[in-house]
Every structure is written in C-alpha cells, then in structure tokens.
Design an enzyme around this catalytic site. Structure first.
Site, PDB file in Angstrom:
ATOM      1  N   HIS A 279     -28.469  -2.627 -10.233  1.00 49.25           N
ATOM      2  CA  HIS A 279     -27.258  -2.780 -11.049  1.00 49.25           C
ATOM      3  C   HIS A 279     -26.529  -4.088 -10.817  1.00 49.25           C
ATOM      4  O   HIS A 279     -25.789  -4.543 -11.672  1.00 49.25           O
ATOM      5  CB  HIS A 279     -26.304  -1.611 -10.784  1.00 49.25           C
ATOM      6  CG  HIS A 279     -25.926  -1.490  -9.343  1.00 49.25           C
ATOM      7  ND1 HIS A 279     -26.818  -1.093  -8.373  1.00 49.25           N
ATOM      8  CD2 HIS A 279     -24.761  -1.761  -8.703  1.00 49.25           C
ATOM      9  CE1 HIS A 279     -26.207  -1.105  -7.205  1.00 49.25           C
ATOM     10  NE2 HIS A 279     -24.966  -1.503  -7.366  1.00 49.25           N
TER      11      HIS A 279
ATOM     12  N   ALA B 140     -16.136   3.877   5.909  1.00 53.82           N
ATOM     13  CA  ALA B 140     -15.423   2.779   5.237  1.00 53.82           C
ATOM     14  C   ALA B 140     -13.976   3.177   4.931  1.00 53.82           C
ATOM     15  O   ALA B 140     -13.068   2.364   5.037  1.00 53.82           O
ATOM     16  CB  ALA B 140     -16.152   2.395   3.956  1.00 53.82           C
TER      17      ALA B 140
ATOM     18  N   LYS C 237     -12.740  -2.177   3.505  1.00 53.63           N
ATOM     19  CA  LYS C 237     -11.965  -1.105   2.885  1.00 53.63           C
ATOM     20  C   LYS C 237     -10.740  -0.822   3.765  1.00 53.63           C
ATOM     21  O   LYS C 237      -9.793  -1.577   3.747  1.00 53.63           O
ATOM     22  CB  LYS C 237     -12.844   0.141   2.706  1.00 53.63           C
ATOM     23  CG  LYS C 237     -13.779   0.055   1.501  1.00 53.63           C
ATOM     24  CD  LYS C 237     -14.998  -0.745   1.769  1.00 53.63           C
ATOM     25  CE  LYS C 237     -16.059  -0.578   0.695  1.00 53.63           C
ATOM     26  NZ  LYS C 237     -17.232  -1.429   0.974  1.00 53.63           N
TER      27      LYS C 237
ATOM     28  N   PHE D 259     -23.875   6.330  -0.108  1.00 52.98           N
ATOM     29  CA  PHE D 259     -23.509   5.292  -1.068  1.00 52.98           C
ATOM     30  C   PHE D 259     -24.721   4.381  -1.234  1.00 52.98           C
ATOM     31  O   PHE D 259     -25.657   4.441  -0.444  1.00 52.98           O
ATOM     32  CB  PHE D 259     -22.247   4.525  -0.634  1.00 52.98           C
ATOM     33  CG  PHE D 259     -21.645   3.786  -1.805  1.00 52.98           C
ATOM     34  CD1 PHE D 259     -21.220   4.483  -2.928  1.00 52.98           C
ATOM     35  CD2 PHE D 259     -21.541   2.409  -1.818  1.00 52.98           C
ATOM     36  CE1 PHE D 259     -20.707   3.817  -4.033  1.00 52.98           C
ATOM     37  CE2 PHE D 259     -21.023   1.734  -2.924  1.00 52.98           C
ATOM     38  CZ  PHE D 259     -20.612   2.429  -4.025  1.00 52.98           C
ATOM     39  N   ASP D 260     -24.719   3.542  -2.286  1.00 51.93           N
ATOM     40  CA  ASP D 260     -25.983   2.894  -2.662  1.00 51.93           C
ATOM     41  C   ASP D 260     -26.560   1.948  -1.607  1.00 51.93           C
ATOM     42  O   ASP D 260     -27.765   1.924  -1.398  1.00 51.93           O
ATOM     43  CB  ASP D 260     -25.887   2.221  -4.029  1.00 51.93           C
ATOM     44  CG  ASP D 260     -24.841   1.124  -4.073  1.00 51.93           C
ATOM     45  OD1 ASP D 260     -24.045   1.014  -3.125  1.00 51.93           O
ATOM     46  OD2 ASP D 260     -24.803   0.379  -5.065  1.00 51.93           O
TER      47      ASP D 260
ATOM     48  N   TYR E 193     -18.244 -19.483  20.125  1.00 50.75           N
ATOM     49  CA  TYR E 193     -19.482 -18.782  19.786  1.00 50.75           C
ATOM     50  C   TYR E 193     -19.646 -17.553  20.681  1.00 50.75           C
ATOM     51  O   TYR E 193     -19.951 -16.465  20.207  1.00 50.75           O
ATOM     52  CB  TYR E 193     -20.662 -19.738  19.984  1.00 50.75           C
ATOM     53  CG  TYR E 193     -21.968 -19.254  19.386  1.00 50.75           C
ATOM     54  CD1 TYR E 193     -22.403 -19.731  18.153  1.00 50.75           C
ATOM     55  CD2 TYR E 193     -22.772 -18.342  20.061  1.00 50.75           C
ATOM     56  CE1 TYR E 193     -23.595 -19.297  17.600  1.00 50.75           C
ATOM     57  CE2 TYR E 193     -23.964 -17.903  19.511  1.00 50.75           C
ATOM     58  CZ  TYR E 193     -24.377 -18.381  18.284  1.00 50.75           C
ATOM     59  OH  TYR E 193     -25.551 -17.954  17.749  1.00 50.75           O
TER      60      TYR E 193
ATOM     61  N   ASP F 282     -20.291   7.222   8.263  1.00 46.92           N
ATOM     62  CA  ASP F 282     -20.148   6.065   7.377  1.00 46.92           C
ATOM     63  C   ASP F 282     -18.687   6.073   6.960  1.00 46.92           C
ATOM     64  O   ASP F 282     -18.307   6.732   5.997  1.00 46.92           O
ATOM     65  CB  ASP F 282     -21.102   6.204   6.184  1.00 46.92           C
ATOM     66  CG  ASP F 282     -20.935   5.067   5.180  1.00 46.92           C
ATOM     67  OD1 ASP F 282     -20.119   4.157   5.437  1.00 46.92           O
ATOM     68  OD2 ASP F 282     -21.603   5.093   4.132  1.00 46.92           O
TER      69      ASP F 282
HETATM   70  C1  P61 Z   1     -17.627  -0.134  -3.043  1.00 46.28           C
HETATM   71  F1  P61 Z   1     -20.624  -2.035  -6.729  1.00 46.28           F
HETATM   72  N1  P61 Z   1     -18.780   0.027  -0.998  1.00 46.28           N
HETATM   73  O1  P61 Z   1     -17.363   1.084  -2.948  1.00 46.28           O
HETATM   74  P1  P61 Z   1     -20.320  -3.365   2.349  1.00 46.28           P
HETATM   75  N2  P61 Z   1     -20.558   2.665   2.819  1.00 46.28           N
HETATM   76  C2  P61 Z   1     -19.679   3.010   1.854  1.00 46.28           C
HETATM   77  C3  P61 Z   1     -19.284   2.059   0.933  1.00 46.28           C
HETATM   78  O2  P61 Z   1     -18.417   2.401   0.003  1.00 46.28           O
HETATM   79  C4  P61 Z   1     -19.821   0.733   1.009  1.00 46.28           C
HETATM   80  C5  P61 Z   1     -20.726   0.430   2.055  1.00 46.28           C
HETATM   81  C6  P61 Z   1     -21.073   1.417   2.940  1.00 46.28           C
HETATM   82  C7  P61 Z   1     -18.448  -0.756  -2.012  1.00 46.28           C
HETATM   83  C8  P61 Z   1     -18.949  -2.144  -2.215  1.00 46.28           C
HETATM   84  C9  P61 Z   1     -20.033  -2.054  -3.197  1.00 46.28           C
HETATM   85  O3  P61 Z   1     -23.029  -1.261  -5.884  1.00 46.28           O
HETATM   86  C10 P61 Z   1     -22.055  -1.548  -4.997  1.00 46.28           C
HETATM   87  O4  P61 Z   1     -19.242  -3.909   3.187  1.00 46.28           O
HETATM   88  C11 P61 Z   1     -19.152   4.396   1.803  1.00 46.28           C
HETATM   89  O5  P61 Z   1     -20.059  -3.494   0.882  1.00 46.28           O
HETATM   90  O6  P61 Z   1     -21.656  -3.910   2.709  1.00 46.28           O
HETATM   91  C12 P61 Z   1     -19.484  -0.256   0.071  1.00 46.28           C
HETATM   92  O7  P61 Z   1     -20.331  -1.810   2.681  1.00 46.28           O
HETATM   93  C13 P61 Z   1     -21.308  -0.941   2.233  1.00 46.28           C
HETATM   94  C14 P61 Z   1     -19.800  -2.181  -4.537  1.00 46.28           C
HETATM   95  C15 P61 Z   1     -21.261  -1.691  -2.764  1.00 46.28           C
HETATM   96  C16 P61 Z   1     -20.816  -1.941  -5.441  1.00 46.28           C
HETATM   97  C17 P61 Z   1     -22.283  -1.469  -3.649  1.00 46.28           C
HETATM   98  O8  P61 Z   1     -17.202  -0.840  -3.961  1.00 46.28           O
END
Ligand code: P61
Length: 460
Positions: A452, A219, A260, A126-127, A73, A217
């Site tokens: 979505h 990823a 990623k 991103f969303d 832990y 950010d």
């Molecule tokens: C993706 F359908 N991306 O591209 P987490 N920053 C950025 C991302 O691309 C991102 C995150 C932060 C996804 C997953 C995803 O509606 C959706 O590890 C540039 O997913 O929490 C994630 O990182 C967040 C797919 C996210 C989706 C939202 O596919």
C-alpha cells in the site's frame, strides 16, 4: 458548543500556515499520485490524518530538552537519561533504543522464530509487525474478540483477545510451534481499541501455562492505560503511570514505536524485563541494523525529547483531550448517519466503508475509494486500513479479505483544533451522501511487501 469535550490543555506557541488547493487541482494531484494518497505531497493536503505516527507537535519542554542532546557515539548522556525514564515507566531491567517501531521489531522478533513457520499470535498484528514476523520466517495469526467486527455495537474493550480461541490455537498448532504472543496496545487495526487489564492478565496466564513469551507492541500503551482508568472497574482512582506499570508487569518484552505515545517525531524502544539471553541477542543485532547500543538510530537530541515526551504522554489531562478529539469527530459523524467503529478509539476514528460502499468488492478496495473521494472533496488525507493494506496470502498469492474495511482518520497529537475536525466531518458527510457514485480500484503497479505504501492504482 463543545461543552462535553475537554478543551485544549495547552496554548499554541508557534503555527504552521496551511495551503488550500482547489477540487480541480486535487483531481490532477490524485491521478499523478497513482490514486494512492501516500504519493501526495503533504503541502497539497489541508488536514493530514494519514497517521498519528511522528506527526504531532512537541512541547516547549521537549524543544528545550533538544539543546541538551549529547551526540556522543558511545555512552551518550542523553541515552542514560532516556534509559532512566524507560526503566522507571516499565519497571524493566534492560533498554535499547531503535530508530522507530519497525526497527525494534526487526531486531527482536527473529529471536523467537526457532524454526521456520512458527506462529506469532496477536490480538491483531499491525502491518509492519506482520511484515517483520513474515520476514523472520514466522506466521502471523490474529485472535481478537469477535465483538470488534460488529462496528455498531458498543463494547468498552474491543481490542481484547478471544482467550478461549487463543488457547485452542496453541493446542492446535502445538506449543512448540508458537513463537510468542503479541499484545497490541491499543489494537490499532481494530480501530485504536483498548485491551482491558483483565484480558491482559488472561493472556499472561495462558503464556505461563504453555511457557510462551508475552510481547507488548505498545505504541499506544498510554492511551490504553487511559481507557482502563475510564472504563475498567477498580481503576478510576489510579494514576495512568500506575496502570501502565501493571500492563508492563505482565510482559516479557516491550517494543514501541515512540512516534506515538512517546510524543516525538522519530524513535523506538526495546525494553526487556529480565531475560539476559534475549537482551544480548538484541544488543548484538542492534549494532549492524540500528546502531551502537547507546543510540540505536536516534540522535542525542531525539533521545532527550523522548525522555520528556514519554512522561507527557502519561499526563491525564493530555490524554483526556486527545481521546476526546477522537470522540468528538466520531460523534459528529455518527450523528450524521456515517457508520464508524463505535466507540471511537484513542488515536483515530475508523469509518466503516464496508457499509458505505457495499457495492465495491474487497479486492477492489472500498475504503481506498472513500479515502480518495474525501481527498478530492475536502483536501483531507485519511488512510485505508482494509484489504488493500492487508496484502496477499504468502502461500497462495491471493488477495486476502480483511474482515473490516476502514478509512482511518488519524489524529496527530496536539496539532489540530476542534474546528479542523468540523471541516473533516463536513467532508466525510458529503462523501457519504454521494456514496453510490464511489468506484473501486485495481493495480497498475503492486510491490511484493507492504504494497500500500508505493502501489499505483487505476479507477475502475
Ligand atoms: C500508524 F500507514 N503505526 O498507525 P513505526 N506497531 C503498531 C503501530 O501502529 C506501528 C508500528 C508498530 C503507524 C505507522 C504506519 O501502513 C502503515 O514506528 C501498533 O511506524 O515503524 C506503526 O512503528 C510500527 C502507517 C505504519 C502506515 C504502517 O500510522
């Protein structure tokens, strides 16, 4: 045949059989899922291009590293291994693990919102980042170079900031109302498009001028480094790790979805250059939200796999093949007249559905129509990146209109072959041929945040 494209820099050691469904079955499955591909079971999908997030294959080295996971832990040996790698790659002083990207966002972003309504400005949020900005009481503004909206036009760095507009926005809102600048590497929403180092340096200068924090950010920071090597003058001879370091040197805080370019199935990172106060804030919040600072939502074995994966993500041959897969799919679609964001990005091909279905208005979700048609046609699951994903204006409640309506065909890492991509291309070409028959959608159920994921739709 695929002479111009890098062959796989690996051999396949283990396979996962895939199930085939019939068109009739898929029509029923899609209806049951509320015409929302997030509601499908993955075993009912032949080629899953919903996301490249945590969907890739680990290497034999990563699998063997799992065995070394220390599940303590507090003070886990695996944490220290990961910390060493993160510090080496970033050059930053502080590191905290998180369970994934949005966990890192939730912990760190509120620090910058000193009063309600402060703005984060990004090339494009991103969303989930947008959602966490808003949950923290901030507002998200995008400030991408407009060249990215012209999907036909080649530009090597379609993820770049519009630097002039960035400065104008800061002056308009007043620097005391700006929470921070978020540099998304690569720019996911614009098509996995890279940001040049020249542009990143421009952002840094503006941050210095107005004393604003620079948040990465990142990823897909390694894919971004690859594109810099291939496309930006002066970088052809540099190692990806050296280019990555240059990127990090410009930032104050690095948030990463490690699912990623970390080449793992779960994980996230928070790395802080040298701000002690920010580090203490994040460490304190991490405990109730993610976990104790030496695991932060990850098991010891996850941290082991990530420590190896981060290094593999910076391997040139790995990146060459990865981005060539997107290029291959993109070029075969373009050759058939299918409009895409050109050039293709690092992790995906973004099909321009505004041009495929101009007869469907934005609030009837043209790209969702294409995504659903592709599933029925070829059992391929893409994802909508457009007005369905963008959501509503927090003030007026109106559907926001996305400047681009994309179907993203996202390529999981080290998972599919060029032959799989041929199957995807054939399916998209058929949908494109029959595009006049596409119809839009309306809501049967709409959740208030990140709609979505769980919305249910009805065809019109
Ligand atoms: C993706 F359908 N991306 O591209 P987490 N920053 C950025 C991302 O691309 C991102 C995150 C932060 C996804 C997953 C995803 O509606 C959706 O590890 C540039 O997913 O929490 C994630 O990182 C967040 C797919 C996210 C989706 C939202 O596919």
């Amino acid at each position: 045949m695929k002479n111009d494209f890098a062959p796989e820099p690996y051999r396949i050691k283990m396979v996962e059989p895939l199930r085939r469904t019939t068109r009739e079955e898929r029509l029923v499955l899609l209806k049951e899922a509320g015409y929302n591909i997030f509601g499908l079971k993955s075993e009912d999908v032949y080629i899953d291009m919903l996301t490249d997030s945590g969907t890739g294959a680990m290497s034999d080295r990563q699998w063997s590293a799992l065995m070394q996971g220390d599940e303590a832990y507090a003070g886990s040996r695996s944490f220290y291994k990961l910390e060493t790698v993160v510090k080496e790659i970033t050059g930053y002083e502080h590191f905290l693990p998180a369970h994934q990207g949005r966990g890192a966002e939730q912990v760190a972003l509120p620090y910058f919102v000193k009063k309600k309504g402060m703005y984060f400005i990004s090339n494009m949020h991103f969303d989930t980042t947008r959602a966490h900005v808003e949950l923290a009481g901030g507002r998200a503004v995008d400030c991408v170079d407009e060249v990215c909206f012209d999907t036909e036009r080649y530009h090597p760095f379609k993820g770049n900031f519009d630097l002039e507009r960035l400065e104008t926005l800061i002056l308009e809102h007043g620097k005391e109302n700006i929470a921070g600048i978020i540099v998304t590497l690569t720019n996911n929403s614009a098509g996995g498009q890279p940001v040049s180092l020249e542009n990143q340096r421009g952002v840094r200068e503006i941050c210095d001028r107005y004393d604003l924090p620079y948040i990465i950010d990142g990823a897909r920071y390694a894919e971004n480094a690859y594109f810099i090597k291939m496309r930006e003058e002066g970088y052809a001879e540099k190692e990806l790790s050296a280019i990555a370091k240059e990127q990090f040197a410009l930032g104050d805080l690095f948030l990463m979805s490690a699912k990623k370019d970390g080449l793992v199935n779960i994980g996230g990172l928070i790395a802080i250059k040298d701000d002690e106060d920010l580090f203490r804030y994040c460490r304190t919040r991490l405990v109730p939200l993610e976990g104790f600072p030496t695991y932060g939502g990850m098991s010891g074995r996850d941290m082991e796999a990530l420590a190896v994966g981060l290094k593999e993500g910076l391997d040139f041959e790995y990146q060459r093949h990865r981005t060539d897969q997107a290029r291959y799919l993109g070029e075969s679609l373009r050759a058939a007249g299918v409009p895409i964001q050109y050039p293709p990005g690092g992790h995906a091909v973004f099909v321009d559905c505004k041009r495929i279905a101009p007869h469907i208005p934005y609030d009837r979700f043209p790209a969702q129509a294409v995504v659903n048609a592709l599933y029925v046609e070829a059992a391929v699951r893409g994802v909508e990146i457009g007005s369905f994903l963008l959501g509503r204006d927090p003030d007026t409640g109106e559907n926001l209109e996305s400047p681009m309506e994309f179907m993203r065909l996202t390529i999981p890492r080290r998972t599919y072959t060029y032959a799989h991509l041929d199957h995807v291309a054939e399916g998209v070409k058929k949908v494109h041929e029959n595009r006049d028959a596409l119809r839009g959608y309306t809501f049967e159920y709409e959740p208030p945040v990140l709609r979505h994921f769980t919305a249910r739709l009805r065809p019109l």
